[in-house]
Design a protein around this motif. Sequence first.
Motif, PDB file in Angstrom:
ATOM      1  N   CYS A 171       1.005  -1.032   0.064  1.00  0.00           N
ATOM      2  CA  CYS A 171      -0.428   0.064   0.396  1.00  0.00           C
ATOM      3  C   CYS A 171       1.064   1.699   0.450  1.00  0.00           C
ATOM      4  CB  CYS A 171      -0.750  -0.084   1.360  1.00  0.00           C
ATOM      5  SG  CYS A 171      -1.955   1.541   1.426  1.00  0.00           S
ATOM      6  N   THR A 172       0.878   2.348  -1.190  1.00  0.00           N
ATOM      7  CA  THR A 172       1.510   3.500  -1.061  1.00  0.00           C
ATOM      8  C   THR A 172       0.443   4.060  -0.826  1.00  0.00           C
ATOM      9  OG1 THR A 172       0.978   3.247  -3.399  1.00  0.00           O
ATOM     10  CG2 THR A 172       3.292   2.351  -2.850  1.00  0.00           C
ATOM     11  N   CYS A 173      -0.941   4.028   0.196  1.00  0.00           N
ATOM     12  CA  CYS A 173      -0.771   5.417   0.107  1.00  0.00           C
ATOM     13  C   CYS A 173      -0.709   6.409   1.592  1.00  0.00           C
ATOM     14  CB  CYS A 173      -2.505   5.350   0.586  1.00  0.00           C
ATOM     15  SG  CYS A 173      -3.374   4.269  -0.286  1.00  0.00           S
TER      16      CYS A 173
ATOM     17  N   TYR B  54      -9.055   1.421   6.708  1.00  0.00           N
ATOM     18  CA  TYR B  54      -8.794   1.786   5.282  1.00  0.00           C
ATOM     19  C   TYR B  54      -9.365   1.416   4.127  1.00  0.00           C
ATOM     20  CZ  TYR B  54      -5.611   0.641   1.302  1.00  0.00           C
ATOM     21  OH  TYR B  54      -5.081   1.057   0.530  1.00  0.00           O
TER      22      TYR B  54
ATOM     23  N   THR C 140      -7.817   1.002  -0.901  1.00  0.00           N
ATOM     24  CA  THR C 140      -7.609   1.549  -2.536  1.00  0.00           C
ATOM     25  C   THR C 140      -6.587   0.694  -3.202  1.00  0.00           C
ATOM     26  OG1 THR C 140      -7.311   3.783  -1.395  1.00  0.00           O
ATOM     27  CG2 THR C 140      -6.809   3.833  -3.350  1.00  0.00           C
ATOM     28  N   CYS C 141      -5.900   0.005  -2.085  1.00  0.00           N
ATOM     29  CA  CYS C 141      -4.643  -0.592  -3.133  1.00  0.00           C
ATOM     30  C   CYS C 141      -4.805  -1.897  -2.675  1.00  0.00           C
ATOM     31  CB  CYS C 141      -3.464  -0.864  -2.585  1.00  0.00           C
ATOM     32  SG  CYS C 141      -3.002   1.374  -2.298  1.00  0.00           S
TER      33      CYS C 141
END
Length: 307
Positions: free
Chosen positions: A105-107, A125, A128-129
């Motif tokens: 996860c790069t958020c 969370y 998203t990823c």
Amino acid sequence: MTPIPSPPAYRGRFAPSPTGPLHAGSLATAVGSYLEARSRQGEWLVRMEDLDPSRTRPAAATRILGVLERFGMQWDGEVLHQSRRSEAYRAALALLEGRGMVYPCTCSRREIAHSSITGVDGPIYPGTCRDHRVDTSRAHAMRVRTDNAVVEIVDGICGVIRQRLKHDVGDFVLRRADGVFTYQLAVVVDDAEQGVTHVVRGSDLLASTPRQIHLQHLLGYPTPAYMHLPLVVNVHGEKLGKQTHAPPLDPSDPVPWLIEALHFLGQQPPAGLAESGLTAIWEWATRNWKPGSIPSRCPHASHARHA
Ligand code: GLU
Ligand code: ZN
């Protein structure tokens, strides 16, 4: 045939984070877990939760052990330091990765805060990823998948706690983008490897327990019994700690602190016990330990009612 050593009936632990000196709150937690173990002829381990180098102070770890000794709390075996356990955490993460249970996860914190609702323990969370390929050459956290199954525990003090992780917490981080393994992963690996059968700790961690059970299931570990003790709070109702400037314990005069911790835990040391010295106090406290008298102060551990 070599006999298989039978596992201990009771192995507890105290797991302080060496970010500062012990105060009345951490003492009450230590005393509660110690007496619960000793009154059942159990073992009691000490583990230093010094995972995060930016928050940990090595001198604090030494001080904490000195204070426990000064208070007359003897631990079994060697003290385990999480800072020396990266290999074990890496292996556990690799195992989950092999099973497709974790993803990068790069958020950023800000992106997550913007796009999520608040759960029992901060923003949920939004996933998203989860189903996207992310650029793993960028710094990335590793998150574990959660689902909507009900995780239920029966806490020794707080009773039945239920969470649907996906709904109450969301996929959570096991390794941060800076490479530091998180408390949730480390505590599960260590409790299992150390053969901990009973976890007695502060009720600020009640809401974390379903996450830990989820990881235990994924990793094939047994689930220990849980008991979440009330937290000592200041006049503003805040948990004692470094942020709230809690006064450190005075290890040169342990008796009044110990007596106060016993009262806080709902025990009723007789008047005059304070004069009889540390050994006699521990003897009385172990013999007369009544976990049923510990006041329950259990925070809301789930987001909504799950019938
Ligand atoms: N390190 C945590 C604390 O000091 C305790 C973690 C645990 O007992 O699982 O609050
Ligand atoms: Zn993400």
